[in-house]
Design an enzyme around this catalytic site. Sequence first.
Site, mmCIF file in Angstrom:
data_model
loop_
_atom_site.group_PDB
_atom_site.id
_atom_site.type_symbol
_atom_site.label_atom_id
_atom_site.label_comp_id
_atom_site.label_asym_id
_atom_site.label_seq_id
_atom_site.Cartn_x
_atom_site.Cartn_y
_atom_site.Cartn_z
ATOM 1 N N CYS A 9 -7.449 25.994 8.658
ATOM 2 C CA CYS A 9 -6.293 26.468 8.530
ATOM 3 C C CYS A 9 -5.709 25.877 7.155
ATOM 4 C CB CYS A 9 -4.436 25.679 10.091
ATOM 5 S SG CYS A 9 -5.394 26.685 11.249
ATOM 6 N N LEU A 39 -1.686 11.040 5.079
ATOM 7 C CA LEU A 39 -1.499 10.110 3.677
ATOM 8 C C LEU A 39 -2.864 9.206 4.180
ATOM 9 C CD1 LEU A 39 1.396 8.111 3.229
ATOM 10 C CD2 LEU A 39 0.658 10.249 1.853
ATOM 11 N N ALA A 85 -6.673 8.702 3.467
ATOM 12 C CA ALA A 85 -7.688 9.355 2.218
ATOM 13 C C ALA A 85 -8.829 9.410 3.313
ATOM 14 C CB ALA A 85 -7.553 8.031 1.179
ATOM 15 N N VAL A 141 -5.548 30.258 18.683
ATOM 16 C CA VAL A 141 -4.381 30.260 19.136
ATOM 17 C C VAL A 141 -3.428 31.726 19.697
ATOM 18 C CG1 VAL A 141 -2.014 30.620 17.606
ATOM 19 C CG2 VAL A 141 -3.634 30.156 15.946
ATOM 20 N N THR A 147 -6.846 36.181 10.073
ATOM 21 C CA THR A 147 -6.164 36.605 8.737
ATOM 22 C C THR A 147 -6.862 36.238 7.849
ATOM 23 O OG1 THR A 147 -4.207 35.011 8.879
ATOM 24 C CG2 THR A 147 -3.721 36.762 9.609
HETATM 25 C C1 UGA Z 1 -3.098 22.643 10.758
HETATM 26 C C2 UGA Z 1 -1.788 21.562 10.741
HETATM 27 O O1 UGA Z 1 -1.433 20.490 11.445
HETATM 28 C C3 UGA Z 1 -0.317 22.727 12.289
HETATM 29 O O2 UGA Z 1 0.670 22.224 12.204
HETATM 30 C C4 UGA Z 1 -1.336 23.915 12.322
HETATM 31 O O3 UGA Z 1 -0.388 24.570 13.275
HETATM 32 C C5 UGA Z 1 -2.055 24.443 12.040
HETATM 33 O O4 UGA Z 1 -2.900 23.970 10.472
HETATM 34 C C6 UGA Z 1 -2.434 26.281 11.675
HETATM 35 O O5 UGA Z 1 -1.794 26.281 10.982
HETATM 36 O O6 UGA Z 1 -3.497 26.784 12.482
HETATM 37 P P1 UGA Z 1 -5.090 21.494 11.298
HETATM 38 O O7 UGA Z 1 -5.610 22.679 11.093
HETATM 39 O O8 UGA Z 1 -5.322 21.828 13.361
HETATM 40 O O9 UGA Z 1 -3.495 22.081 12.186
HETATM 41 O O10 UGA Z 1 -5.874 20.284 11.058
HETATM 42 P P2 UGA Z 1 -4.807 18.927 11.169
HETATM 43 O O11 UGA Z 1 -4.877 18.447 12.018
HETATM 44 O O12 UGA Z 1 -4.028 19.249 10.638
HETATM 45 O O13 UGA Z 1 -6.010 18.897 10.237
HETATM 46 C C7 UGA Z 1 -6.612 19.220 8.813
HETATM 47 C C8 UGA Z 1 -7.334 18.508 8.145
HETATM 48 O O14 UGA Z 1 -6.863 17.319 7.458
HETATM 49 C C9 UGA Z 1 -8.541 17.754 8.458
HETATM 50 O O15 UGA Z 1 -9.547 18.356 8.012
HETATM 51 C C10 UGA Z 1 -8.289 16.809 8.485
HETATM 52 O O16 UGA Z 1 -9.515 15.329 8.987
HETATM 53 C C11 UGA Z 1 -7.787 16.020 7.039
HETATM 54 N N1 UGA Z 1 -6.391 15.224 7.034
HETATM 55 C C12 UGA Z 1 -6.001 15.140 8.081
HETATM 56 C C13 UGA Z 1 -6.709 14.377 5.686
HETATM 57 O O17 UGA Z 1 -8.241 14.293 5.677
HETATM 58 N N2 UGA Z 1 -6.109 13.109 6.301
HETATM 59 C C14 UGA Z 1 -4.477 12.882 6.424
HETATM 60 O O18 UGA Z 1 -4.528 11.810 6.326
HETATM 61 C C15 UGA Z 1 -4.431 13.576 7.928
#
Ligand code: UGA
Length: 448
Positions: A278, A268, A270, A11, A86
């Site tokens: 995060c 969405l 799966a 960040v 954090t």
């Molecule tokens: C997430 C949020 O999307 C950001 O908006 C936020 O700023 C960030 O956390 C944070 O708090 O700093 P990030 O952790 O980089 O971002 O990852 P995402 O792209 O959101 O994916 C999170 C997890 O969900 C991954 O493991 C991904 O594989 C999984 N996922 C995502 C699924 O299993 N299915 C989905 O449809 C989408």
Amino acid sequence: MRLSVIGCGYVGLVTGACLAEAGHEVICTDIDAARIAALKTGEVPIYEHHLDKILASAAKKGSISYTADAGEAIRFGEAIFICVGTPPRNDGSADLSAIDHVAQQIAAEARSPKLVVEKSTVPARTGIELQRALAAYSRGGNAFRVASNPEFLREGTAVEDFFHPDRIVVGVEDPAAGEQLREIYRPILERKFSCPVHSGKCPDGKEAEFLVTTISSAELIKHASNSFLALKISYANVLADLCEQIGANVEEVTHAIGLDPRIGTQFLKAGLGFGGFCFPKDIQAFISLAATVGVDFEILKAAERVNKQRIERFLGKINKALWVVKGKRVAVLGLAFKANTDDIRFAPALEVIKRLLDEGAEVHATDPEALERAKKQLPQVHFHEDPYQALADAHAVLVCTEWDVYKRLDWERAGKVMARKLVIDGRNLYSPEKMKQLGFEYVSFGRD
Ligand code: UGA
């Protein structure tokens, strides 16, 4: 404007680099002196798309600098962005000791009034505590304004997200702090700089909304956003389980429901569920915050439970397909918690691998970016840069991360070197029909 960034993780570095590129003078500091020394020589300690380019460009313009001396950084900026970690405590609540430490440093080192901006993800009411702490630590000797400015950056597209946000949320107690933050973000809001991600030719998009709220609302917005997205993923995962029992196809179902704009097609997908630093920690912290004020966030507890069960379901599929896991050679495609990052924190792949090692499997793993990090944590695993080497002689291939290179893998070639043509896909990357046509036993989520 002169800005200070405390904490050079994902960040902090993205924030510092992008604000410098947008025209501000930025100084970054971190308690890790080796990290600062590396940054000074132009090394980028994390993999984040475009970050190297932006840092190099800002360094060339002289708009970014680094110091291991927190005092120097604190004195430099008119606004100070706190971007420290954090992490979760054992009870799920957020450990705010790094924020408290920075508050003590700011109070001790500042020589002029400062706007202190919380960028780190924190539970609601942290800003109020921070304001109180700054006043107490400085014994009323200096004027500090506190603001909350949560980030919504996704790892892998963080730079793009910073330059093209949907919304910029600032939580403030007085309008002047809001105006100061609007000024900081003006180049981004008005697109008054040449965006390096698109070489100045950004696709037309909706203008970002600049939302001024109370500090507590801004803090809550961040946790509420991540938790809602996590909830959506868990919903899709339960649908997948249901589809498996009923003989429906989860992709057909999620696509159709997502076309309703009230639902939306994103998040969405799966599969193995969410990981990373995060979602798992934020959902826990949100549940914990709610509990402290007497609100039972039952729906989030269920989402968390569903997510934890994904690993068990995946292992169940592996066990069913392999029959005996002990002594089997298993190839793992993908270690990072999602594609386009080298981050393996709370990555489902790592948990799956640990469990397979416990059961006596021989694990061969590959990942385009996360190998170095994973090697330190999993000494018993055989690592390969070339996915085809990882697949050689495998009794099963497990797909754990949705990297594009794996979507394009030549399965005809892979099939020739594998001991058994079995693919267990934790990310639903391939068409079941095509894999079956190629002679593979193919298992995925919600489409069997
Ligand atoms: C997430 C949020 O999307 C950001 O908006 C936020 O700023 C960030 O956390 C944070 O708090 O700093 P990030 O952790 O980089 O971002 O990852 P995402 O792209 O959101 O994916 C999170 C997890 O969900 C991954 O493991 C991904 O594989 C999984 N996922 C995502 C699924 O299993 N299915 C989905 O449809 C989408």
